[in-house]
Motif scaffolding. Structure first.
Motif, PDB file in Angstrom:
ATOM      1  N   ARG A 138       0.839  -1.209   0.000  1.00 56.93           N
ATOM      2  CA  ARG A 138       0.000   0.000   0.000  1.00 56.93           C
ATOM      3  C   ARG A 138       0.875   1.261   0.000  1.00 56.93           C
ATOM      4  N   GLN A 139       1.918   1.244   0.818  1.00 57.54           N
ATOM      5  CA  GLN A 139       2.806   2.397   0.878  1.00 57.54           C
ATOM      6  C   GLN A 139       3.585   2.576  -0.426  1.00 57.54           C
ATOM      7  N   GLN A 140       3.960   1.469  -1.034  1.00 54.06           N
ATOM      8  CA  GLN A 140       4.642   1.558  -2.327  1.00 54.06           C
ATOM      9  C   GLN A 140       3.714   2.172  -3.378  1.00 54.06           C
ATOM     10  N   GLU A 141       2.451   1.768  -3.342  1.00 58.81           N
ATOM     11  CA  GLU A 141       1.463   2.350  -4.267  1.00 58.81           C
ATOM     12  C   GLU A 141       1.302   3.846  -4.011  1.00 58.81           C
ATOM     13  N   ASN A 142       1.245   4.212  -2.718  1.00 61.58           N
ATOM     14  CA  ASN A 142       1.092   5.623  -2.382  1.00 61.58           C
ATOM     15  C   ASN A 142       2.266   6.457  -2.885  1.00 61.58           C
ATOM     16  N   GLU A 143       3.460   5.878  -2.837  1.00 62.65           N
ATOM     17  CA  GLU A 143       4.642   6.585  -3.328  1.00 62.65           C
ATOM     18  C   GLU A 143       4.544   6.818  -4.834  1.00 62.65           C
ATOM     19  N   ILE A 144       4.114   5.785  -5.547  1.00 63.16           N
ATOM     20  CA  ILE A 144       3.949   5.909  -7.003  1.00 63.16           C
ATOM     21  C   ILE A 144       2.858   6.915  -7.334  1.00 63.16           C
ATOM     22  N   LEU A 145       1.729   6.805  -6.626  1.00 65.13           N
ATOM     23  CA  LEU A 145       0.617   7.722  -6.863  1.00 65.13           C
ATOM     24  C   LEU A 145       0.997   9.164  -6.538  1.00 65.13           C
ATOM     25  N   SER A 146       1.754   9.352  -5.475  1.00 64.96           N
ATOM     26  CA  SER A 146       2.173  10.705  -5.092  1.00 64.96           C
ATOM     27  C   SER A 146       3.019  11.338  -6.183  1.00 64.96           C
ATOM     28  N   ASN A 147       3.920  10.554  -6.756  1.00 70.43           N
ATOM     29  CA  ASN A 147       4.756  11.063  -7.851  1.00 70.43           C
ATOM     30  C   ASN A 147       3.898  11.432  -9.060  1.00 70.43           C
ATOM     31  N   GLN A 148       2.913  10.598  -9.364  1.00 69.11           N
ATOM     32  CA  GLN A 148       2.036  10.875 -10.492  1.00 69.11           C
ATOM     33  C   GLN A 148       1.175  12.121 -10.235  1.00 69.11           C
ATOM     34  N   ILE A 149       0.679  12.237  -9.016  1.00 68.79           N
ATOM     35  CA  ILE A 149      -0.142  13.403  -8.657  1.00 68.79           C
ATOM     36  C   ILE A 149       0.665  14.693  -8.807  1.00 68.79           C
ATOM     37  N   HIS A 150       1.887  14.651  -8.318  1.00 78.46           N
ATOM     38  CA  HIS A 150       2.744  15.836  -8.437  1.00 78.46           C
ATOM     39  C   HIS A 150       3.001  16.177  -9.907  1.00 78.46           C
ATOM     40  N   GLN A 151       3.248  15.169 -10.702  1.00 79.56           N
ATOM     41  CA  GLN A 151       3.510  15.393 -12.129  1.00 79.56           C
ATOM     42  C   GLN A 151       2.275  15.974 -12.834  1.00 79.56           C
ATOM     43  N   ILE A 152       1.106  15.396 -12.558  1.00 82.16           N
ATOM     44  CA  ILE A 152      -0.130  15.887 -13.189  1.00 82.16           C
ATOM     45  C   ILE A 152      -0.414  17.324 -12.771  1.00 82.16           C
ATOM     46  N   HIS A 153      -0.202  17.619 -11.501  1.00 82.05           N
ATOM     47  CA  HIS A 153      -0.454  18.974 -11.012  1.00 82.05           C
ATOM     48  C   HIS A 153       0.472  19.980 -11.690  1.00 82.05           C
ATOM     49  N   GLN A 154       1.732  19.593 -11.889  1.00 87.24           N
ATOM     50  CA  GLN A 154       2.675  20.478 -12.575  1.00 87.24           C
ATOM     51  C   GLN A 154       2.270  20.671 -14.038  1.00 87.24           C
ATOM     52  N   ALA A 186      -3.346  16.223   0.020  1.00 83.05           N
ATOM     53  CA  ALA A 186      -3.197  16.988   1.267  1.00 83.05           C
ATOM     54  C   ALA A 186      -1.806  16.806   1.854  1.00 83.05           C
ATOM     55  N   LYS A 187      -1.290  15.579   1.804  1.00 79.65           N
ATOM     56  CA  LYS A 187       0.060  15.322   2.321  1.00 79.65           C
ATOM     57  C   LYS A 187       1.121  16.029   1.495  1.00 79.65           C
ATOM     58  N   LEU A 188       0.869  16.150   0.198  1.00 77.95           N
ATOM     59  CA  LEU A 188       1.826  16.819  -0.686  1.00 77.95           C
ATOM     60  C   LEU A 188       1.658  18.338  -0.663  1.00 77.95           C
ATOM     61  N   GLY A 189       0.600  18.809  -0.016  1.00 81.16           N
ATOM     62  CA  GLY A 189       0.353  20.248   0.007  1.00 81.16           C
ATOM     63  C   GLY A 189      -0.138  20.790  -1.322  1.00 81.16           C
ATOM     64  N   ILE A 190      -0.838  19.938  -2.095  1.00 84.29           N
ATOM     65  CA  ILE A 190      -1.321  20.317  -3.424  1.00 84.29           C
ATOM     66  C   ILE A 190      -2.819  20.593  -3.369  1.00 84.29           C
ATOM     67  N   CYS A 191      -3.251  21.659  -3.996  1.00 79.57           N
ATOM     68  CA  CYS A 191      -4.675  21.962  -4.070  1.00 79.57           C
ATOM     69  C   CYS A 191      -4.958  22.786  -5.324  1.00 79.57           C
ATOM     70  N   ALA A 192      -6.239  22.881  -5.671  1.00 81.59           N
ATOM     71  CA  ALA A 192      -6.635  23.661  -6.844  1.00 81.59           C
ATOM     72  C   ALA A 192      -6.592  25.150  -6.521  1.00 81.59           C
ATOM     73  N   ARG A 193      -6.467  25.956  -7.549  1.00 77.18           N
ATOM     74  CA  ARG A 193      -6.545  27.399  -7.351  1.00 77.18           C
ATOM     75  C   ARG A 193      -7.996  27.779  -7.065  1.00 77.18           C
ATOM     76  N   ARG A 194      -8.185  28.651  -6.105  1.00 78.01           N
ATOM     77  CA  ARG A 194      -9.525  29.042  -5.669  1.00 78.01           C
ATOM     78  C   ARG A 194     -10.037  30.229  -6.468  1.00 78.01           C
ATOM     79  N   LYS A 195     -11.300  30.140  -6.845  1.00 76.71           N
ATOM     80  CA  LYS A 195     -11.909  31.257  -7.559  1.00 76.71           C
ATOM     81  C   LYS A 195     -12.244  32.366  -6.576  1.00 76.71           C
ATOM     82  N   ARG A 196     -12.182  33.589  -7.073  1.00 81.19           N
ATOM     83  CA  ARG A 196     -12.608  34.715  -6.270  1.00 81.19           C
ATOM     84  C   ARG A 196     -13.649  35.488  -7.059  1.00 81.19           C
ATOM     85  N   PRO A 197     -14.604  36.092  -6.380  1.00 80.78           N
ATOM     86  CA  PRO A 197     -15.682  36.777  -7.108  1.00 80.78           C
ATOM     87  C   PRO A 197     -15.172  37.983  -7.874  1.00 80.78           C
ATOM     88  N   PHE A 198     -15.731  38.182  -9.036  1.00 81.36           N
ATOM     89  CA  PHE A 198     -15.408  39.380  -9.796  1.00 81.36           C
ATOM     90  C   PHE A 198     -16.661  39.846 -10.514  1.00 81.36           C
TER      91      PHE A 198
END
Length: 394
Positions: A138-154, A186-198
């Motif tokens: 499970r931890q090995q999967e999480n490590e792989i997924l974390s790398n993929q999440i970081h890559q997709i976010h970038q 959440a562990k990686l500190g990654i989140c979407a950009r938040r909309k603000r009203p305009f």
């Protein structure tokens, strides 16, 4: 080169050195030399010994008081560290994204292990057993997924949240749940950009020009390309002044099929966007509905004539009703959240280049859209024409 270790002295050594100086009929410098101690150090000991004998409450601190002060400061620092760690632990552990040992491992550079174990009421042996355990599948999967999440976010230019990252992982063949993706983000500190009203202020609907019927009537679905387009304008701030952007979006794929930018809001702005769209798109055989707000630019005789010539049916929103053109409004919200708000454009020319690249490269060809099954607009159109066995119109 090995650094020389600082010599430490006990209270007994200091007291005896002071007695030797006081009883010997020799200068302090000579006694210090004989003892192998610095002259300034011996002077400090003598001065402190005099303070200790006087024990004046209003005077300088005695040796005992100095020791007590050091101990109190050390204790205060420990209590403050316990407080700070407890606040951080309470916040992260209550969210359920961290386990106690995972939190300790992440914070070991900031807090001692012993202190964290005390606050969390855990045994040090338990933590070290956790550290030295074998890594589970499970931890090995999480490590792989974390790398993929970081890559997709970038690759998303740091804009994707958990829904789009989850969809991108599924597209890559990973079998993972949405909540697991959210926890890893959440562990990686990654989140979407938040909309603000305009507030949109580009619509000039106070005019005597003819208004078309609301044919679209909030039906933002389309079964084929170039069957329904929506259009609107917005503004972008630069240090040179406002830059105005007009876009046309195909409701089938959510692709921006036409756009134009200028430092004015005259009819030429929206006309150029229409010209750009018709330069590479052909209205569907069943007809094309063109929906916009009631702005004077869209209601002008020149613009309506351009639509007529191309056999395009005009549709307009009801007065002061932005929901009738929600798709275009949503596009501008995305543009400003993901691109415009985080930066300051020095010139209109710079803003034009950056926005044009974002629309044509990122938004149309890379950014996945939840409305169209988490595909990019061009990707959806490619699939559509491939299924029909026809070449795609670029």
């Amino acid at each position: 080169m090995t650094q020389k270790k600082r010599r430490l002295f006990t209270d007994e050594q200091k007291a005896e050195a002071v007695r030797i100086v006081e009883q010997a009929d020799k200068p302090v410098s000579q006694v210090a030399k004989e003892l192998g101690i610095g002259v300034s150090t011996v002077h400090n000991w003598i001065r402190q010994a005099k303070i200790d004998r006087q024990s004046d409450p209003k005077g300088a601190l005695t040796s005992a008081e100095r020791k007590e002060l050091v101990a109190l400061r050390r204790e205060l620092k420990r209590v403050e560290m316990e407080r700070d760690f407890l606040k951080k632990a309470a916040n992260l552990l209550c969210q359920g994204d961290w386990g106690p040992y995972e939190l300790m491992d992440a914070e070991k550079v900031n807090y001692p292990i012993t202190l964290m174990c005390k606050v969390l009421k855990l045994a040090r042996s338990g933590y070290y057993a956790w550290v030295n355990r074998e890594v589970s599948p499970r931890q090995q999967e999480n490590e792989i997924l974390s790398n993929q999440i970081h890559q997709i976010h970038q690759e998303s230019r740091q804009t994707y949240g958990s829904p789009r990252i989850h969809a991108a992982l599924l597209a890559k063949g990973f079998r993972v749940g949405r909540q697991r993706v959210r926890r890893l983000m959440a562990k990686l500190g990654i989140c979407a950009r938040r909309k603000r009203p305009f507030k949109v202020t580009t619509t000039d609907s106070v005019h005597s020009l003819p208004i078309a019927e609301n044919i679209l009537n909030r039906d933002f679905t389309s079964t084929e390309p170039d069957r329904a387009w929506v259009a609107d304008m917005t503004y972008i701030a630069t240090t040179e002044g406002w830059l105005y952007l007009a876009v046309i979006i195909d409701l089938f794929s959510r692709r921006v099929v036409g756009w134009s930018m200028a430092e004015h809001m005259r009819t030429e702005l929206v006309s150029t966007a229409l010209e750009a769209a018709l330069g590479h798109r052909i209205p569907a055989a069943a007809g094309l509905v063109f929906h916009s707000d009631r702005g004077s630019q869209y209601a002008s005789s020149d613009y309506r004539k351009a639509l007529e010539i191309s056999d395009i049916t005009c549709s307009m929103s009801r007065r002061a009703n932005c929901w009738d053109n929600a798709v275009a409004e949503s596009f501008f919200g995305t543009l400003k959240t993901e691109l415009v708000h985080p930066v300051v454009f020095a010139t209109r020319a710079k803003a034009k280049t950056v926005i044009a690249e974002w629309i044509e490269v990122f938004y149309n060809r890379q950014r996945i859209h939840s409305t169209i099954g988490y595909l990019a607009p061009v990707q959806l159109e490619e699939q559509y024409w491939l299924n029909l066995g026809q070449p795609m119109t670029l």
